[in-house]
Motif scaffolding. Structure first.
Motif, PDB file in Angstrom:
ATOM      1  N   VAL A 527       0.731  -1.264   0.035  1.00  0.00           N
ATOM      2  CA  VAL A 527      -0.021   0.161  -0.082  1.00  0.00           C
ATOM      3  C   VAL A 527       0.765   1.143   0.013  1.00  0.00           C
ATOM      4  O   VAL A 527       0.565   2.359  -0.430  1.00  0.00           O
ATOM      5  N   ARG A 531       0.676   4.002  -2.907  1.00  0.00           N
ATOM      6  CA  ARG A 531       0.407   5.376  -2.892  1.00  0.00           C
ATOM      7  C   ARG A 531       1.527   6.431  -3.272  1.00  0.00           C
ATOM      8  O   ARG A 531       1.413   7.435  -3.840  1.00  0.00           O
ATOM      9  N   ILE A 534       0.733   6.697  -7.103  1.00  0.00           N
ATOM     10  CA  ILE A 534      -0.409   7.353  -7.325  1.00  0.00           C
ATOM     11  C   ILE A 534       0.048   8.889  -7.158  1.00  0.00           C
ATOM     12  O   ILE A 534      -0.387   9.763  -8.016  1.00  0.00           O
ATOM     13  N   GLU A 535       0.926   9.282  -6.116  1.00  0.00           N
ATOM     14  CA  GLU A 535       1.146  10.692  -5.960  1.00  0.00           C
ATOM     15  C   GLU A 535       2.103  10.983  -7.139  1.00  0.00           C
ATOM     16  O   GLU A 535       1.869  12.152  -7.587  1.00  0.00           O
ATOM     17  N   TRP A 637      -7.295   1.521 -12.151  1.00  0.00           N
ATOM     18  CA  TRP A 637      -7.292   2.866 -11.136  1.00  0.00           C
ATOM     19  C   TRP A 637      -7.686   4.044 -12.327  1.00  0.00           C
ATOM     20  O   TRP A 637      -6.854   4.195 -13.243  1.00  0.00           O
TER      21      TRP A 637
END
Length: 640
Positions: A527, A531, A534-535, A637
């Motif tokens: 996870v 993240r 994604i950032e 996503w």
């Protein structure tokens, strides 16, 4: 009317449940309740007696209490605490002790009187434990009992260390830990064999006497046991179900932990629903599986008899619903994970163009790529796409110490065989051997040991990626800084992790990104890595056109699989492709047989992968679609 609707929604729930969007919000709310109780008692010049828990669950609550103390002047001078439990035997200075945990997470940062802190003593001779436990109970009773008890819940359903079989009237005592509980603790102890087999715990009967009880649970890993505790029958097999007898208990959950409660998992059984496409798909698949009938054979009677009459009334007849969902599932199946060139892609999961895509596969650990999507990885290479793989962390904590010596001995012998002076290496080897012989459980490895473990994982990852068909220049090792603490507890993510990820993305400029989306990973690495991606992508999407047109697909498999209704791309594997995937996984020899951190699944990683892929294919077959050997599943996503 609203009250009646809520009662209908929660009619399967046998105790009060409050659900928050995430654990951070929930933790702040619980901390506010504790602070309010403390202040009320202070105004009346009274002491407050708190029962406290340990583990990952209450950390956010303690963080907020510390903030309230530092920034808002919350005093703990009138607070007396009793902790639920402690491992036995256990030195209070040990990194794994709950004394250390409580000091690091709460007591060292507030103004509590140390004489008001009570934690079971893990250093006592065994013959003194019984009298200590009786005295622990007397101290609580002498203070008028616990005002508020904070609880977590283990995956066995234990509260405190009251494991399955505990009596509802049990008091503080020495207990034997369940094997699953010890497995869950193994990472903190450097292996299950180092986890104590016993603990001293406050009893269920003691917990019950608290004037208020709050049980907290976060993440989907806790969802199955939460459903049993909240909706199941009372049983000694799930000690938390005894809380159904209390009038003073409340379960505080995040959305993931609450996800398997009836009102969230199958809401059509308790209320009228807004039947969008997503919910309809989930419900029809659920009905097909429950009745063991292919989707196209479901009848209106099937819908009406299983709480789905409203769906047929609004979106029926049943056959039209069946056809629609069947077609949606059919369109997820593709043998072209990079898109089929020259084909109509309006009903396909991936775009047809560009025909040859740049693909970047992110792998949190050095083996997640082949374990979770090895068949698709190989298929993308075979179909001519420009595939890159990026190993986000070194994985150096997950190598057995014995392997370090074995590889160093190989290097020494090799140096000798080619006439090289190996005296320096021999010296490092001797120091390493001495260190490993004296190493304590979960002790931080030396820099040399960490390097060797990282080299082992790196060489295996290269072998697996080469087997999949990648040239060496398409294999990237990121060694993200957050991971490189040498400890199971990692550093916080910083801009360096994100900027390094952005740099690789800018180098490759992928049309497709694949990233691990199985957040049940017990290490927590997946996870965190997700993240970071994604950032990094969100930042790049603000300025770079290629990033705006890049699709991100999530894969699972190492720890669990997507539910059928979630799947947006299903890539079938032939028997030969299953074998090729298996061979790629076999390149990771340090993770074969018995890995350092296997989680709660005793199967080897390659066995897990194959059986999960076969189960996915079997579910499609049972729903009435084609019968494949195996399938790898993906969910896209969607960036906001």
């Amino acid at each position: 009317m609203a009250r009646l609707n809520l009662l209908e929604e929660t009619r399967f729930e046998k105790l009060p449940v409050t659900v928050y969007p995430d654990q951070q919000i929930a933790s702040v709310r619980v901390a506010e309740r504790i602070a309010r109780l403390i202040r009320e008692k202070q105004q009346n010049k009274e002491q407050v007696v708190l029962g406290l828990a340990t583990g990952a669950t209450p950390v956010g609550v303690y963080d907020e209490l510390v903030r309230l103390h530092r920034e808002e002047g919350l005093s703990f001078r009138n607070v007396i605490t009793f902790n639920l439990d402690e491992y036995y035997p256990m030195q209070p200075t040990a990194a794994q002790s709950y004394v250390t945990f409580m000091n690091e997470n709460l007591f060292n940062h507030i103004d509590i009187d140390r004489e008001n802190i009570h934690i079971p003593d893990g250093t006592l001779p065994k013959e003194q434990v019984h009298s200590f436990c009786l005295d622990y109970e007397r101290k609580i009773e002498a203070l008028g009992g616990l005002d508020l008890q904070i609880l977590g819940i283990g995956r066995t359903g234990h509260i405190g260390f009251n494991e399955p079989g505990s009596a509802p009237n049990s008091g503080t005592r020495l207990v034997t830990l369940d094997e699953l509980t010890r497995s869950d603790a193994s990472r903190d102890f450097g292996g299950k064999e180092n986890v104590p087999t016993k603990a001293i715990t406050m009893g269920i009967g003691t917990i019950f006497k608290a004037r208020e009880i709050i049980l907290m649970a976060w993440s989907g890993k806790k969802a199955p046991i939460i459903r049993k505790a909240v909706e199941g029958e009372m049983s000694g097999e799930v000690p938390a179900t005894y809380l159904q007898l209390s009038d003073n208990v409340e379960f505080v959950l995040d959305e993931a932990a609450a996800s398997e409660l009836t009102r969230f998992d199958t809401p059509w059984l308790v209320k009228d629903c807004a039947w969008d496409e997503k919910l309809t798909k989930k419900a029809v698949i659920w009905l097909s599986c429950k009745l063991e009938k292919p989707i196209l054979k479901l009848t209106e009677e099937d819908y009406n008899n299983n709480g789905m009459a409203q769906l047929v009334t609004e979106r029926g007849p049943a056959y039209n619903i069946n056809i629609n969902i069947f077609n949606q599932l059919q369109h997820t199946i593709t043998g072209w994970p990079g898109g089929k060139p020259g084909a109509d892609d309006s009903q396909r999961p991936e775009r047809a163009e560009p025909a040859q895509k740049r693909v970047l596969i992110f792998s949190p650990h050095p083996d997640d790529d082949v374990i979770s999507m090895g068949g698709t990885f190989i298929r993308l290479v075979d179909q001519g796409h420009q595939v890159h793989v990026a190993y986000q962390t070194s994985g150096n904590t997950a190598v057995w110490d014995d392997d370090v010596l074995r590889y160093m001995e190989f290097a020494i012998d090799f140096n000798r065989s080619i006439g090289q002076d190996g005296s320096k290496l021999q010296s490092v080897y001797e120091q390493t051997r001495q260190f490993l012989e004296q190493k304590e459980p979960n002790q931080l490895d030396t820099q040399e040991v960490r390097q060797v473990k990282a080299f082992i994982r790196k060489s295996e990852a290269i072998a697996g990626a080469r087997y999949a068909g990648l040239p060496d220049e398409h294999i990237h090792f990121m060694a993200l800084p957050f991971y490189e603490s040498g400890k199971t507890k990692k550093n916080p993510v910083t801009n360096k992790d994100i900027e390094q990820t952005m740099a690789l993305l800018q180098q490759v400029k992928p049309h497709q990104v694949f990233a691990a989306g199985d957040f049940a990973d017990p290490h927590g690495t997946h996870v965190v890595c997700f993240r970071i991606i994604i950032e990094a992508m969100n930042r790049l999407r603000q300025t770079e056109e290629w990033a705006q047109n890049c699709w991100l697909w999530m894969y699972r498999g190492a720890w669990h699989e997507f539910e059928t209704h979630e799947i947006e791309m299903a890539v079938p594997l032939s028997p030969q492709e299953v074998v090729r995937k298996r061979n790629a996984i076999f390149k990771h020899q340090s993770q074969k047989d018995t890995p350092v951190f296997p989680g709660d699944d005793a199967r080897e990683f390659w066995v897990r992968a194959e059986e999960r892929n076969r189960e996915t294919a079997s579910r499609y077959d049972q729903l009435g679609l084609a019968d494949y050997e195996a399938m790898e599943a993906f969910v896209r996503w969607r960036f906001e």
